[in-house]
Design a protein around this motif. Sequence first.
Motif, PDB file in Angstrom:
ATOM      1  N   VAL A 155      23.443  44.568  -1.861  1.00  0.00           N
ATOM      2  CA  VAL A 155      23.913  43.353  -2.185  1.00  0.00           C
ATOM      3  C   VAL A 155      23.200  42.391  -1.066  1.00  0.00           C
ATOM      4  N   ARG A 156      23.885  42.455  -0.041  1.00  0.00           N
ATOM      5  CA  ARG A 156      23.867  41.101   0.774  1.00  0.00           C
ATOM      6  C   ARG A 156      22.083  41.444   1.402  1.00  0.00           C
ATOM      7  N   GLY A 157      21.188  40.319   1.408  1.00  0.00           N
ATOM      8  CA  GLY A 157      20.385  40.954   1.636  1.00  0.00           C
ATOM      9  C   GLY A 157      18.864  41.038   0.830  1.00  0.00           C
ATOM     10  N   HIS A 158      19.646  41.108  -0.924  1.00  0.00           N
ATOM     11  CA  HIS A 158      18.767  40.529  -1.985  1.00  0.00           C
ATOM     12  C   HIS A 158      17.730  40.166  -1.977  1.00  0.00           C
ATOM     13  N   THR A 159      18.452  38.715  -1.976  1.00  0.00           N
ATOM     14  CA  THR A 159      17.094  37.365  -2.830  1.00  0.00           C
ATOM     15  C   THR A 159      16.068  37.410  -1.203  1.00  0.00           C
ATOM     16  N   THR A 160      16.668  37.478  -0.085  1.00  0.00           N
ATOM     17  CA  THR A 160      15.568  37.187   1.433  1.00  0.00           C
ATOM     18  C   THR A 160      14.154  37.360   0.977  1.00  0.00           C
ATOM     19  N   HIS A 161      13.695  38.158  -0.093  1.00  0.00           N
ATOM     20  CA  HIS A 161      12.542  38.967   0.038  1.00  0.00           C
ATOM     21  C   HIS A 161      11.975  38.411  -1.083  1.00  0.00           C
ATOM     22  N   SER A 183      23.840  36.575   1.008  1.00  0.00           N
ATOM     23  CA  SER A 183      23.250  36.401   1.016  1.00  0.00           C
ATOM     24  C   SER A 183      22.767  34.748   2.558  1.00  0.00           C
ATOM     25  N   ASN A 184      23.260  34.508   2.513  1.00  0.00           N
ATOM     26  CA  ASN A 184      23.989  33.229   4.009  1.00  0.00           C
ATOM     27  C   ASN A 184      24.014  33.966   5.150  1.00  0.00           C
ATOM     28  N   GLY A 185      23.175  33.281   5.998  1.00  0.00           N
ATOM     29  CA  GLY A 185      22.662  33.781   7.946  1.00  0.00           C
ATOM     30  C   GLY A 185      21.898  34.002   7.464  1.00  0.00           C
ATOM     31  N   MET A 186      21.818  35.309   6.355  1.00  0.00           N
ATOM     32  CA  MET A 186      20.509  35.871   6.754  1.00  0.00           C
ATOM     33  C   MET A 186      19.526  35.090   7.078  1.00  0.00           C
ATOM     34  N   THR A 187      17.691  35.712   7.170  1.00  0.00           N
ATOM     35  CA  THR A 187      16.215  35.025   7.051  1.00  0.00           C
ATOM     36  C   THR A 187      15.768  35.756   5.708  1.00  0.00           C
TER      37      THR A 187
END
Lengths: 113, 284
Positions: free
Chosen positions: B213-219, B272-276
């Motif tokens: 789930v972590r990083g799911h919404t970044t892209h 995903s806070n903290g991810m780009t």
Amino acid sequence: MKQLLSTVLVALLAVGMISSALADEAAYKKLHAEAVVANDKAKEAGGEWRDARDKKSKFIECGDKKMSILHAAECYAAKGDYKNAMKYAEMAKSQGELGYQQAIQQKNAGPRH
Amino acid sequence: MKKNIFAILASGSLLSITPAFATTQAEDIAALKAYFAERWPNVKDGDMSNGAYSLSEDKRINWESMRDFPPYEDHLAIGEEIWNTSFKNGNTWASCFGDDPSKIRNRFPHWNARDKKVETLEGNIIQCQKANGEEPFKAKKGKIAYFSAWLASQANGQTINVVVPQDDPDAVAAYEAGRQFFYAKRGQLNLSCADCHVYQSGYYARGNLLSPVRGHTTHFPVWRGKWARSGGDGFGTLHRRYGGCNSQVRAKSFKAHGKEYSNLEYFHASMSNGMTINAPDYRE
């Protein structure tokens, strides 16, 4: 005399068949109404399942089309096939009840890691 | 004595109905990061924005080769064209979102304290069209995805920081509703989002490697091979994906940009806070 007897028998048979069909229809209508109520309740709780009655569902076949369980019940009822109509109405009702139970049980869901 | 026993029992039963998730956004993120760090010590947190491709070398090779010639570039060009096209009333998108397209994506999702609701980028695109007398885009795919993807591409490299104002109980409630949605089992298959994307991430569901789930919404929006094969152009929004996931577990999906999915996005994007931002991207 024989002719009268056979006429009476045929008439009795016809009445029996008609009343049986009417009873099936009534039982189906009752189950259908219960299925609608069960799924309304599941929807209200946010736990409705995909195939119970969604128009987009293609879960059960009736004729040459695929449809939701409750729509299949209606389709079979329209054909006079109350055995299948009741089977699917019962299934749709059961999905509504289970969806509701699931939503209530999961009301406080959270992480377990 | 009897009173004391009753009080102890009563407090115990109260504890049992207290939500298991009475944690803050920061605690939730920290817990997830710790969980994944323990599970995959060799996978860098930032790399999880590449989804399942951060977990499998084979999948990563295929994905990287797809990215050599991205299948979505023409759609991004349409997205840019949309940004540069004025409404019939003479207004532009800037009238809703400001002049700088690179500063839009990362403002969403956010809490609207006045209307007491979560606002999403795609929801606000539709709202902007309606406010300007335009026919709104379809909610989940097509032009809304091209436009949203182009806006996201303008924000690439920016750090995600979804804010849940802890002093606003309505905002906290929306976040918690999103979290409850994520962790609640649903549908005939009795599966939650978390079952696949937390606890079973890294395992296969049929041929699909389940992403963390972590990083799911970044892209998002993403271009998916599956969507392209089903007769579309491949592009879809996050809410399209939510609907698809719900349907796969045989739950009835909710309306795109409605309360349920907007709250879910609020929680989901927070994780995903903290991810780009690295959008759009290709997925299977």
